[in-house]
Design a protein around this motif. Structure first.
Motif, PDB file in Angstrom:
ATOM      1  N   SER A  10      41.712  46.028  41.700  1.00  0.00           N
ATOM      2  CA  SER A  10      40.766  44.749  41.871  1.00  0.00           C
ATOM      3  C   SER A  10      40.836  44.696  43.413  1.00  0.00           C
ATOM      4  O   SER A  10      41.857  44.636  44.201  1.00  0.00           O
ATOM      5  CB  SER A  10      41.412  43.388  41.320  1.00  0.00           C
ATOM      6  OG  SER A  10      41.339  43.534  40.113  1.00  0.00           O
ATOM      7  N   ALA A  16      43.752  35.088  42.102  1.00  0.00           N
ATOM      8  CA  ALA A  16      42.716  34.453  41.322  1.00  0.00           C
ATOM      9  C   ALA A  16      42.771  34.997  40.176  1.00  0.00           C
ATOM     10  O   ALA A  16      43.572  34.714  38.952  1.00  0.00           O
ATOM     11  CB  ALA A  16      41.427  34.242  42.005  1.00  0.00           C
ATOM     12  N   ARG A  17      41.271  35.224  39.645  1.00  0.00           N
ATOM     13  CA  ARG A  17      41.276  35.702  38.255  1.00  0.00           C
ATOM     14  C   ARG A  17      42.109  36.969  37.623  1.00  0.00           C
ATOM     15  O   ARG A  17      42.626  37.003  36.707  1.00  0.00           O
ATOM     16  CB  ARG A  17      39.553  36.275  38.142  1.00  0.00           C
ATOM     17  CG  ARG A  17      39.168  36.611  36.640  1.00  0.00           C
ATOM     18  CD  ARG A  17      37.676  36.922  36.443  1.00  0.00           C
ATOM     19  NE  ARG A  17      37.289  36.887  35.071  1.00  0.00           N
ATOM     20  CZ  ARG A  17      37.134  38.147  34.477  1.00  0.00           C
ATOM     21  NH1 ARG A  17      37.519  39.365  35.470  1.00  0.00           N
ATOM     22  NH2 ARG A  17      36.832  38.494  33.374  1.00  0.00           N
ATOM     23  N   ALA A  20      45.538  35.806  36.820  1.00  0.00           N
ATOM     24  CA  ALA A  20      45.334  34.975  35.437  1.00  0.00           C
ATOM     25  C   ALA A  20      45.152  36.057  34.284  1.00  0.00           C
ATOM     26  O   ALA A  20      46.121  35.664  33.365  1.00  0.00           O
ATOM     27  CB  ALA A  20      44.311  34.274  35.453  1.00  0.00           C
ATOM     28  N   LEU A  21      44.653  36.966  34.470  1.00  0.00           N
ATOM     29  CA  LEU A  21      44.378  38.037  33.374  1.00  0.00           C
ATOM     30  C   LEU A  21      45.660  38.963  33.222  1.00  0.00           C
ATOM     31  O   LEU A  21      46.124  39.007  32.133  1.00  0.00           O
ATOM     32  CB  LEU A  21      43.383  38.911  33.333  1.00  0.00           C
ATOM     33  CG  LEU A  21      41.800  38.112  33.697  1.00  0.00           C
ATOM     34  CD1 LEU A  21      40.876  39.374  34.148  1.00  0.00           C
ATOM     35  CD2 LEU A  21      41.414  37.714  32.100  1.00  0.00           C
ATOM     36  N   ASP A  87      37.772  42.330  38.639  1.00  0.00           N
ATOM     37  CA  ASP A  87      36.836  41.467  39.558  1.00  0.00           C
ATOM     38  C   ASP A  87      35.908  40.785  38.669  1.00  0.00           C
ATOM     39  O   ASP A  87      35.217  39.796  39.082  1.00  0.00           O
ATOM     40  CB  ASP A  87      36.476  41.922  40.787  1.00  0.00           C
ATOM     41  CG  ASP A  87      37.541  42.261  41.736  1.00  0.00           C
ATOM     42  OD1 ASP A  87      38.581  41.539  41.810  1.00  0.00           O
ATOM     43  OD2 ASP A  87      37.726  43.186  42.389  1.00  0.00           O
TER      44      ASP A  87
END
Length: 88
Positions: A10, A16-17, A20-21, A87
């Motif tokens: 990424s 961030a995202r 979290a994943l 991303d």
């Protein structure tokens, strides 16, 4: 203890995202998974805060580790995720 070395794909690293994943996928496993950079102490991969404090950026190599029944399959799944562009 089984380990997997994987390069963070990424563009924003494990922040961030993507963090979290990865944390959600790690927490869903039947074994506890840790993640570390070569020069840091391991953190729980199921912790968003742990992942973000790790400071793993795009192109950094991280080491995933787990122990117990199902560790290899869990590590394979998480390594594939970390090695993917999360991303979008």
């Amino acid at each position: 203890m089984p380990e997997r070395r994987v390069t963070v794909a990424s563009k924003v690293g494990l922040h961030a995202r993507p963090a979290a994943l990865v944390a959600k996928a790690a927490a869903a496993q039947s074994v506890q998974i840790t993640i570390r950079k070569s020069d840091t102490e391991p953190v729980q991969a199921g912790s968003i805060l742990g992942l973000m404090t790790l400071g793993a950026g795009h192109g950094d190599e991280v080491v995933l580790a787990a122990e117990g029944d199902g560790a290899d399959a869990a590590l394979d799944q998480l390594a594939e995720l970390v090695g993917s562009d999360l991303d979008s």
